[in-house]
Scaffold this active site. Structure first.
Site, PDB file in Angstrom:
ATOM      1  CG  ASN A 175      -3.349   1.468  11.076  1.00  0.00           C
ATOM      2  OD1 ASN A 175      -2.886   1.076  10.000  1.00  0.00           O
ATOM      3  ND2 ASN A 175      -4.007   0.679  11.892  1.00  0.00           N
ATOM      4  CB  ALA A 224       0.262  -0.778   4.939  1.00  0.00           C
ATOM      5  CG  HIS A 255      -4.893  -7.415  -0.557  1.00  0.00           C
ATOM      6  ND1 HIS A 255      -4.664  -6.438  -1.494  1.00  0.00           N
ATOM      7  CD2 HIS A 255      -4.129  -7.100   0.514  1.00  0.00           C
ATOM      8  CE1 HIS A 255      -3.798  -5.566  -0.999  1.00  0.00           C
ATOM      9  NE2 HIS A 255      -3.454  -5.946   0.211  1.00  0.00           N
ATOM     10  CB  SER A 288      -0.879   0.072   1.256  1.00  0.00           C
ATOM     11  OG  SER A 288      -1.873  -0.871   1.212  1.00  0.00           O
ATOM     12  CG  MET A 347      -6.120  -7.210   5.900  1.00  0.00           C
ATOM     13  SD  MET A 347      -7.410  -6.187   5.210  1.00  0.00           S
ATOM     14  CE  MET A 347      -7.891  -5.235   6.651  1.00  0.00           C
ATOM     15  CB  SER A 348      -0.844  -8.663   2.248  1.00  0.00           C
ATOM     16  OG  SER A 348       0.113  -7.878   2.932  1.00  0.00           O
ATOM     17  CE1 TYR A 353      -9.166  -6.447  -0.117  1.00  0.00           C
ATOM     18  CE2 TYR A 353      -7.750  -7.205   1.651  1.00  0.00           C
ATOM     19  CZ  TYR A 353      -8.083  -6.257   0.712  1.00  0.00           C
ATOM     20  OH  TYR A 353      -7.325  -5.121   0.589  1.00  0.00           O
ATOM     21  CD  GLU A 354      -7.453  -7.245  -4.634  1.00  0.00           C
ATOM     22  OE1 GLU A 354      -7.639  -6.931  -5.816  1.00  0.00           O
ATOM     23  OE2 GLU A 354      -6.340  -7.197  -4.078  1.00  0.00           O
ATOM     24  CG  HIS A 411      -7.878   2.249   2.339  1.00  0.00           C
ATOM     25  ND1 HIS A 411      -6.923   1.256   2.499  1.00  0.00           N
ATOM     26  CD2 HIS A 411      -7.791   2.645   1.045  1.00  0.00           C
ATOM     27  CE1 HIS A 411      -6.288   1.078   1.340  1.00  0.00           C
ATOM     28  NE2 HIS A 411      -6.795   1.904   0.438  1.00  0.00           N
ATOM     29  CG  HIS A 452      -2.886  -2.183  -3.886  1.00  0.00           C
ATOM     30  ND1 HIS A 452      -1.940  -3.063  -3.412  1.00  0.00           N
ATOM     31  CD2 HIS A 452      -3.448  -1.623  -2.803  1.00  0.00           C
ATOM     32  CE1 HIS A 452      -1.947  -3.030  -2.092  1.00  0.00           C
ATOM     33  NE2 HIS A 452      -2.861  -2.178  -1.693  1.00  0.00           N
TER      34      HIS A 452
HETATM   35  N1  HPA Z   1      -5.300  -4.056  10.282  1.00  0.00           N
HETATM   36  C1  HPA Z   1      -5.203  -4.867   9.204  1.00  0.00           C
HETATM   37  N2  HPA Z   1      -4.579  -4.514   8.106  1.00  0.00           N
HETATM   38  C2  HPA Z   1      -3.998  -3.308   8.062  1.00  0.00           C
HETATM   39  C3  HPA Z   1      -4.050  -2.428   9.138  1.00  0.00           C
HETATM   40  C4  HPA Z   1      -4.745  -2.814  10.315  1.00  0.00           C
HETATM   41  O1  HPA Z   1      -4.847  -2.093  11.311  1.00  0.00           O
HETATM   42  N3  HPA Z   1      -3.365  -1.306   8.759  1.00  0.00           N
HETATM   43  C5  HPA Z   1      -2.908  -1.519   7.495  1.00  0.00           C
HETATM   44  N4  HPA Z   1      -3.279  -2.734   7.070  1.00  0.00           N
END
Ligand code: HPA
Length: 272
Positions: free
Chosen positions: A230, A112, A82, A29, A206-207, A84-85, A242, A60
């Site tokens: 974050n 990320a 990903h 990301s 998530m990756s 989930y896509e 996001h 992406h």
């Molecule tokens: N959770 C899951 N995936 C993420 C996060 C998160 O807080 N930040 C960036 N990708």
């Protein structure tokens, strides 16, 4: 599946000739811009490559970028797919198999993630020491029924050390920790975040986990670097979005590029 990747590779070969990348980087990301800095770039849109799965996530862009950093031949994947896509694990690991068939020996995976460790803050760069597969699936199913069992550290210890040292030398906010891969696509609940902390994770995303499993299966050396974008849900009072993720990734992208370039210099100097 392997037949499909062979067709993709045949097309790519026609475009790149005998260019022979030893290192590939999957750019997560907001980190895709690094590939724009490659010298003598050749860019191929994933939509032009036969059979290549397409990413649909904002931020992406789907490109394979071939070029040089400090005289090392590199393949950069701008944008990743990903789970989930499409719900198809073979799409997620497709780039890794393509890299392998192009002769890549070292895979650098970036992403990320949300910080779980209370000592981490947004903007930190975490070398992945190990991961927890919390995606409840395993990509090696695509090699069945003859899947060889293996057990080795998923993240190469020499590469980890080299990357950490590069971060310290550059005075970057470098950390090391455990990455937990979840399916998403929603962010975790605060209760889930507390659980993930308890099972020993320092960051959640998530990756990465599927790609790293396949890269190890194929005998590549792997380095993983996670940009903590974050605080994971419930850890701070700000509402996670996001936008926050891409904003932090944008802010640190220069530092991130510096780190990757220094790592490549060190690899090139024969420190691996
Ligand atoms: N959770 C899951 N995936 C993420 C996060 C998160 O807080 N930040 C960036 N990708």
């Amino acid at each position: 599946m392997i037949e499909k990747t062979k067709e993709s590779v045949k097309y790519i070969r026609k475009v790149i000739g005998d260019f022979s990348p030893q290192i590939a980087i999957i750019l997560g990301s907001g980190l895709g811009d690094l590939a724009e800095e490659f010298e003598n770039k050749i860019k191929i849109k994933t939509s032009d490559i036969p059979n290549y799965p397409l990413s649909t996530v904002e931020g992406h862009a789907g490109n394979l970028v071939f070029g040089k950093i400090n005289n090392a031949d590199i393949l950069g994947f701008q944008g990743r797919i990903h789970f989930y896509e499409s719900g198809k694990i073979e799409n997620v690991v497709y780039p890794v198999i393509v890299a392998y068939e192009l002769g890549v020996k070292i895979l650098i995976v970036t992403n990320a993630s949300g910080g779980l460790n209370k000592n981490f803050k947004p903007g930190d760069l975490m070398i992945i020491a190990d991961h927890i597969n919390f995606m409840f699936l395993n990509p090696l199913q695509i090699f069945s029924p003859n899947v060889k069992r293996f057990n080795k550290p998923a993240y190469d210890e020499e590469l980890r050390k080299l990357a950490f040292e590069a971060g310290i030398e550059l005075k970057l906010p470098i950390r090391e920790g455990i990455y937990c891969g979840v399916r998403g696509p929603n962010y975790e609940t605060p209760a889930e975040v507390q659980m993930l902390k308890k099972i020993g994770a320092d960051a959640v995303g998530m990756s990465t986990v599927p790609e790293v499993i396949v890269a190890n299966y194929l005998g590549m050396k792997v380095l993983g670097i996670s940009c903590i974008t974050n605080y994971a849900a419930g850890i701070s009072s700000t509402k996670l979005s996001h936008e926050e993720v891409t904003e932090t990734a944008q802010k640190v992208k220069n530092e991130f590029s510096l780190l990757i370039k220094e790592i490549i210099v060190k690899i090139k100097q024969g420190k691996i």
